[in-house]
Design a protein around this motif. Sequence first.
Motif, PDB file in Angstrom:
ATOM      1  N   GLY A   1       0.785  -1.236   0.000  1.00 12.05           N
ATOM      2  CA  GLY A   1       0.000   0.000   0.000  1.00 12.05           C
ATOM      3  C   GLY A   1       0.810   1.274   0.000  1.00 12.05           C
ATOM      4  N   THR A   2       2.125   1.193   0.278  1.00  7.63           N
ATOM      5  CA  THR A   2       2.919   2.426   0.337  1.00  7.63           C
ATOM      6  C   THR A   2       2.997   3.122  -1.012  1.00  7.63           C
ATOM      7  OG1 THR A   2       4.263   1.580   2.166  1.00  7.63           O
ATOM      8  CG2 THR A   2       5.179   3.388   0.876  1.00  7.63           C
ATOM      9  N   LEU A   3       3.176   2.350  -2.080  1.00  8.97           N
ATOM     10  CA  LEU A   3       3.267   2.961  -3.410  1.00  8.97           C
ATOM     11  C   LEU A   3       1.958   3.658  -3.788  1.00  8.97           C
ATOM     12  CD1 LEU A   3       5.300   0.312  -5.441  1.00  8.97           C
ATOM     13  CD2 LEU A   3       6.096   2.424  -4.361  1.00  8.97           C
ATOM     14  N   ARG A   4       0.828   3.074  -3.370  1.00  6.66           N
ATOM     15  CA  ARG A   4      -0.448   3.729  -3.628  1.00  6.66           C
ATOM     16  C   ARG A   4      -0.548   5.044  -2.857  1.00  6.66           C
ATOM     17  NH1 ARG A   4      -6.492   1.389  -2.121  1.00  6.66           N
ATOM     18  NH2 ARG A   4      -7.612   3.340  -2.553  1.00  6.66           N
ATOM     19  N   VAL A   5      -0.070   5.050  -1.631  1.00  7.65           N
ATOM     20  CA  VAL A   5      -0.054   6.284  -0.830  1.00  7.65           C
ATOM     21  C   VAL A   5       0.785   7.351  -1.521  1.00  7.65           C
ATOM     22  CG1 VAL A   5       0.857   7.305   1.304  1.00  7.65           C
ATOM     23  CG2 VAL A   5      -0.511   5.225   1.412  1.00  7.65           C
ATOM     24  N   LEU A   6       1.968   6.971  -1.998  1.00  7.86           N
ATOM     25  CA  LEU A   6       2.847   7.936  -2.655  1.00  7.86           C
ATOM     26  C   LEU A   6       2.243   8.434  -3.966  1.00  7.86           C
ATOM     27  CD1 LEU A   6       6.347   6.307  -2.042  1.00  7.86           C
ATOM     28  CD2 LEU A   6       5.330   8.276  -0.863  1.00  7.86           C
ATOM     29  N   PHE A   7       1.572   7.526  -4.701  1.00  4.84           N
ATOM     30  CA  PHE A   7       0.945   7.956  -5.951  1.00  4.84           C
ATOM     31  C   PHE A   7      -0.183   8.947  -5.663  1.00  4.84           C
ATOM     32  CE2 PHE A   7      -2.348   7.441  -9.251  1.00  4.84           C
ATOM     33  CZ  PHE A   7      -1.613   7.832 -10.365  1.00  4.84           C
ATOM     34  N   ALA A   8      -0.990   8.663  -4.633  1.00  2.00           N
ATOM     35  CA  ALA A   8      -2.074   9.585  -4.268  1.00  2.00           C
ATOM     36  C   ALA A   8      -1.503  10.940  -3.866  1.00  2.00           C
ATOM     37  CB  ALA A   8      -2.902   8.997  -3.128  1.00  2.00           C
ATOM     38  N   LEU A   9      -0.388  10.916  -3.141  1.00  2.00           N
ATOM     39  CA  LEU A   9       0.233  12.164  -2.703  1.00  2.00           C
ATOM     40  C   LEU A   9       0.811  12.932  -3.892  1.00  2.00           C
ATOM     41  CD1 LEU A   9       0.660  13.601  -0.034  1.00  2.00           C
ATOM     42  CD2 LEU A   9       2.861  12.441   0.179  1.00  2.00           C
ATOM     43  N   LEU A  10       1.426  12.202  -4.818  1.00  2.00           N
ATOM     44  CA  LEU A  10       1.956  12.834  -6.035  1.00  2.00           C
ATOM     45  C   LEU A  10       0.842  13.504  -6.822  1.00  2.00           C
ATOM     46  CD1 LEU A  10       4.443  13.155  -8.006  1.00  2.00           C
ATOM     47  CD2 LEU A  10       3.559  11.115  -9.161  1.00  2.00           C
ATOM     48  N   MET A  11      -0.278  12.788  -7.005  1.00  2.00           N
ATOM     49  CA  MET A  11      -1.386  13.333  -7.792  1.00  2.00           C
ATOM     50  C   MET A  11      -2.080  14.485  -7.061  1.00  2.00           C
ATOM     51  SD  MET A  11      -0.972  11.735 -10.486  1.00  2.00           S
ATOM     52  CE  MET A  11      -2.353  12.456 -11.374  1.00  2.00           C
ATOM     53  N   LEU A  12      -2.072  14.434  -5.733  1.00  2.00           N
ATOM     54  CA  LEU A  12      -2.566  15.596  -4.975  1.00  2.00           C
ATOM     55  C   LEU A  12      -1.762  16.836  -5.351  1.00  2.00           C
ATOM     56  CD1 LEU A  12      -3.261  14.662  -1.237  1.00  2.00           C
ATOM     57  CD2 LEU A  12      -4.782  15.876  -2.779  1.00  2.00           C
ATOM     58  N   GLY A  13      -0.454  16.677  -5.426  1.00  2.00           N
ATOM     59  CA  GLY A  13       0.389  17.794  -5.816  1.00  2.00           C
ATOM     60  C   GLY A  13       0.132  18.238  -7.246  1.00  2.00           C
ATOM     61  N   VAL A  14       0.008  17.288  -8.171  1.00  2.00           N
ATOM     62  CA  VAL A  14      -0.225  17.610  -9.581  1.00  2.00           C
ATOM     63  C   VAL A  14      -1.517  18.418  -9.731  1.00  2.00           C
ATOM     64  CG1 VAL A  14      -0.796  16.646 -11.841  1.00  2.00           C
ATOM     65  CG2 VAL A  14       1.081  15.657 -10.503  1.00  2.00           C
ATOM     66  N   PHE A  15      -2.604  17.915  -9.148  1.00  2.00           N
ATOM     67  CA  PHE A  15      -3.878  18.622  -9.289  1.00  2.00           C
ATOM     68  C   PHE A  15      -3.883  19.921  -8.488  1.00  2.00           C
ATOM     69  CE2 PHE A  15      -5.231  14.507 -10.910  1.00  2.00           C
ATOM     70  CZ  PHE A  15      -6.056  14.891 -11.960  1.00  2.00           C
TER      71      PHE A  15
END
Length: 625
Positions: free
Chosen positions: A332-346
Amino acid sequence: MSQFRLLREQRFRPFFLTQFLGAFNDNLFKNALVVLLTFQAASWTTIAPALLANLAAGIFILPFFLFSATAGQLADKYDKARLTRLVKVLEVAIMLVALAGFVLHSLAVLLGALFLLGCHSTLFGPVKYALLPQHLHEDELVGGNALVEAGTFVAILLGTLAGGMLAAVEHGERWIAAAGLVVAIAGYLTSRGVPSAPAPEPGLAVNPNPLTETWRNIGFARENQPVFLAILGISWFWLYGALFLAQFPAYAKSVLGGNEGTVTLLLATFTVGIGIGSLLCEKLSGGHIEIGLVPFGSIGLTIFGLDLALASPAGLPVGAPLAVAEVLGQPGTLRVLFALLMLGVFGGLFIVPLYAMMQSRSAAAHRARVIAANNIMNALFMVAGALAAGSLLGAGLSIPALFGVAAVMNAAVAVYIYRLVPEFLLRFIVWMLIHTVYRLRARGLEHIPEDGPAVLVCNHVSFVDALVISAACRRPIRFVMDHRIFRWPVLSFVFRHSGAIPIAPAREDAAMMEAAFAEVSRALAAGELVGLFPEGRITFDGEISPFRPGITRILEANPVPVIPMALRGMWGSMFSRKDGPALSRPLRRGLFSRIELVAGPALPPERVCLPGLQLQVAQLRGDWK
């Protein structure tokens, strides 16, 4: 052209480097001081480390409340390039005060330096954002803001990391003071290259009362509702982003089971996302201010805020605290990091158009004071968000649940803003149309006047011609359209709120036709653009039908310039007619079809005749139907 070319130009590069170094230095000193006081508190004071960290944060943000109004007045009264250099001289002096605090081993002096550093940021804020519209063209404003926002977040990340590392080495206080002084001097040197930005209101009498002037600045912002709502949107983003950032240390330790390195990983991921999203704005908006990206950004902020909450592990992993590599290996860590990355993008997609909109639509005479009002609102929202988050966490809410609550609140705030100003949602619908159905290229739009009345005349190929033209043009257009198309489900919302004018043939509804001509006259008298499809119907076969005399009647009552336009490549798409002679033809143009809008030179009203105008449009269209 790429926004990165601005980094090679003298009118932007020195300013960019100056603001980058300033943001870096702020965070280097602030984080170094917090780390130093956290791990060596006993040698400095008897105050608890947790209280010291919050005290430092409050001291840094206090000047935004006290002096933003004055900073806005100064930026409107004096040359902004000169103010930039003076602020950088102040930064050098502040670093000397900090050096004295370390030498004297005085917490009071260090906190005083932190307060002065907050004053430095307060003074530079209005200068920073009000200077951009003076040095950049309208079609460079989005790219310039994108670089500034991306650079600011990278500077925050690097400054935070550098501050933490310097505080951890032996005799760290000396290194902190030396690094801060070197960076401040470098910032002053780069500021000497910032080109002059003359004062818009040199005769302004500065009001030293922060309360009355703050209220006055907010009044300037409220004069233009879209500008004020842009400020509210920016302030909400800083509340939302600061709420997430503030939880990273506790989230890394108590949810992911990591150490200090995991905090850095989370911060770096979010910062990279902000940078990517900010830089994407220029490409997705075609170089222009595209507020249609704001709803797109708010949707992503909600979706990935919720995803971050749902992706967070339910319990600590075995063996916590873990090294970064071990945290990355957890499910689940990679999913957390992806969600955080996309939070930044949007987040980048959300914030950059709002900053550009605030700058471009604010009156030049008090633009800096509007930006000062924005800074005050930003600080107020961040403090309110911190208090709310603290209350919820104190009541027993988990950090992932707090993220989920914030995401739901983000959706509610977005709906509220878009209901007040439908323009955001309209532009989003139009932007989605031309990025999911078509690939639009526009030529000749420089022929459309920047202000004043004009009539735009175009061939009629599909049910969404008005939306495509609106997406390409910077100015709002009042389209005259068939009342049946005006009432189409979903599209009717767009047409109604964009001020489209429904019309019917005289034989069908003479009163509606007369009302339409009267509304056209009022729009042109008010200096607006009016769009017409003089064929009176959507083409059945891709060819241009004879123009009807309505345009002649409009020009007799309102002698304004006429801009001929042509849409190319839309015939055969899903929005063109499928009945009549084209009924047996298969759909020839699918998703992402390349289309083109071409505008010709403006025609004076006395030179307009129906056959000649039709020929002009046909020539612009060429052989591409």
